[in-house]
Design an enzyme around this catalytic site. Sequence first.
Site, PDB file in Angstrom:
ATOM      1  N   SER A 178     -17.063   0.158-135.094  1.00 17.95           N
ATOM      2  CA  SER A 178     -17.133   1.600-135.315  1.00 17.95           C
ATOM      3  C   SER A 178     -16.783   2.432-134.087  1.00 17.95           C
ATOM      4  CB  SER A 178     -18.508   1.997-135.850  1.00 17.95           C
ATOM      5  OG  SER A 178     -19.533   1.371-135.133  1.00 17.95           O
ATOM      6  N   HIS A 206     -15.888   0.934-142.130  1.00 18.89           N
ATOM      7  CA  HIS A 206     -14.695   1.689-141.754  1.00 18.89           C
ATOM      8  C   HIS A 206     -13.402   1.121-142.326  1.00 18.89           C
ATOM      9  CE1 HIS A 206     -17.175   3.946-138.977  1.00 18.89           C
ATOM     10  NE2 HIS A 206     -17.724   2.798-138.657  1.00 18.89           N
ATOM     11  N   LYS A 238     -18.103   7.256-145.905  1.00 21.66           N
ATOM     12  CA  LYS A 238     -16.981   7.418-144.981  1.00 21.66           C
ATOM     13  C   LYS A 238     -15.712   7.680-145.797  1.00 21.66           C
ATOM     14  CE  LYS A 238     -19.658   5.502-141.388  1.00 21.66           C
ATOM     15  NZ  LYS A 238     -20.363   4.333-140.907  1.00 21.66           N
TER      16      LYS A 238
HETATM   17  C1  LIG Z   1     -21.813   4.134-140.632  1.00 21.37           C
HETATM   18  C2  LIG Z   1     -22.069   2.692-140.565  1.00 21.37           C
HETATM   19  C3  LIG Z   1     -23.160   2.123-141.242  1.00 21.37           C
HETATM   20  C4  LIG Z   1     -24.200   2.964-141.904  1.00 21.37           C
HETATM   21  O1  LIG Z   1     -23.746   3.487-143.097  1.00 21.37           O
HETATM   22  P1  LIG Z   1     -24.437   4.798-143.666  1.00 21.37           P
HETATM   23  O2  LIG Z   1     -24.046   4.817-145.093  1.00 21.37           O
HETATM   24  O3  LIG Z   1     -23.895   5.944-142.879  1.00 21.37           O
HETATM   25  O4  LIG Z   1     -25.913   4.622-143.475  1.00 21.37           O
HETATM   26  C5  LIG Z   1     -23.279   0.758-141.242  1.00 21.37           C
HETATM   27  N1  LIG Z   1     -22.400  -0.023-140.577  1.00 21.37           N
HETATM   28  C6  LIG Z   1     -21.367   0.479-139.899  1.00 21.37           C
HETATM   29  C7  LIG Z   1     -20.425  -0.439-139.202  1.00 21.37           C
HETATM   30  C8  LIG Z   1     -21.175   1.863-139.859  1.00 21.37           C
HETATM   31  O5  LIG Z   1     -20.173   2.374-139.167  1.00 21.37           O
END
Ligand SMILES: *Cc1c(COP(=O)(O)O)cnc(C)c1O
Length: 384
Positions: A178, A206, A238
């Site tokens: 991330s 992502h 996302k």
């Molecule tokens: C954003 C993210 C999460 C968490 O997801 P949410 O739905 O925002 O709680 C988990 N793992 C990774 C790699 C992320 O980037």
Amino acid sequence: MIFDDLKGQLGALGKNGLERRRRTLQAPCGPLARVDGRELISFCSNDYLGLASDPALIAAACAGAQRWGVGSGASHLVSGHLEPHQALEERLAEFTGFPRALLFSTGYLANLGIVPALVGRGDAVFADKLNHASLIDAVQLARADSRRYAHGDLAALERLLAASGAKRKLILSDAVFSMDGDLAPLPGLLELAERFDAWLLIDDAHGFGVLGAQGRGSLSHFGIAASPRILYMGTLGKAAGASGAFVAADADVIEWLMQRARTYMFTTGASPVMASALLASVDLIEQGDARRAQLRLLAAQLQAGLADTRWRLAASPTAIQPLLIGDNFETLRVADALFADGLWVPAIRPPTVAKGSARLRISLSAAHGAEQVARLVEALRKLA
Ligand SMILES: *Cc1c(COP(=O)(O)O)cnc(C)c1O
């Protein structure tokens, strides 16, 4: 006194350039943000395909609210599992090529639920050092023996697996990291999982919607077919533009998670409004080749534009394009100067990233235009 102590700790955050600020937005998520009455070009959001305020999603959410109400009223296992939730799980399973899928309210909750359901005391977890905080916390919660391997280092992982006498093993990795935007070596991870009889949990927060055929995600990007030992976790806040998460896997694995994942069992079912919007979102992801092409074009434009500055843009095939600056204060100064110039790019500092590797996390969206990326390139070149 505990209160004075806390004040001291807060003061220390400020002194070390680690204090976080939040800003209140006066417009919906999109390439143009409005803050304190000013319009800014935003490179902050994870809304990679520009779906968060897409009219089709808004219409689906409104129709979903009319038909199903706003709240699910209970946890999924009691009476909070409605038709849109069921339809979304079936759609996500079919879309990702797995027999079954299970919805969670967020990705953080999904990871916190999945890991302790699979492993516990006496078992072993093998995790990439740059995994997301939610996976790190999930391992703590599971109380399993935890081994971390150097980022992407398959040989190091192999040594740890070979040395482990644990009966149950679980390999944990982000698919797209991330804060760096790079990809995990998924084919190698799967090969090791098979050789050492381990589970493989892939967090594709992502990659889902961005990579692979029709945005099916990182496994599709590498041409990896569903395997009973893979648990594929994707988030829906996302690229999917809404909120929530799912895990797709073998039917028995999903059944077990439904029976045992505490963050699934002991929380209110996600809103049926969200599930309704997400059904429309998966359709747009599937039909989104033009959006993904635009995203790749913008990334190439940014890379070409910043190729010869003194800051290094990390090599990333995804929407996450980190510009490595290093020093916390310098990173903040650059971010502040951009902000004053109408460009909003988040400064990422420790503990989110390693000490000395503070960076601007430039996050691109298919909703950005080439002229907006050109503005950012120009401003960064001036500052460098
Ligand atoms: C954003 C993210 C999460 C968490 O997801 P949410 O739905 O925002 O709680 C988990 N793992 C990774 C790699 C992320 O980037």
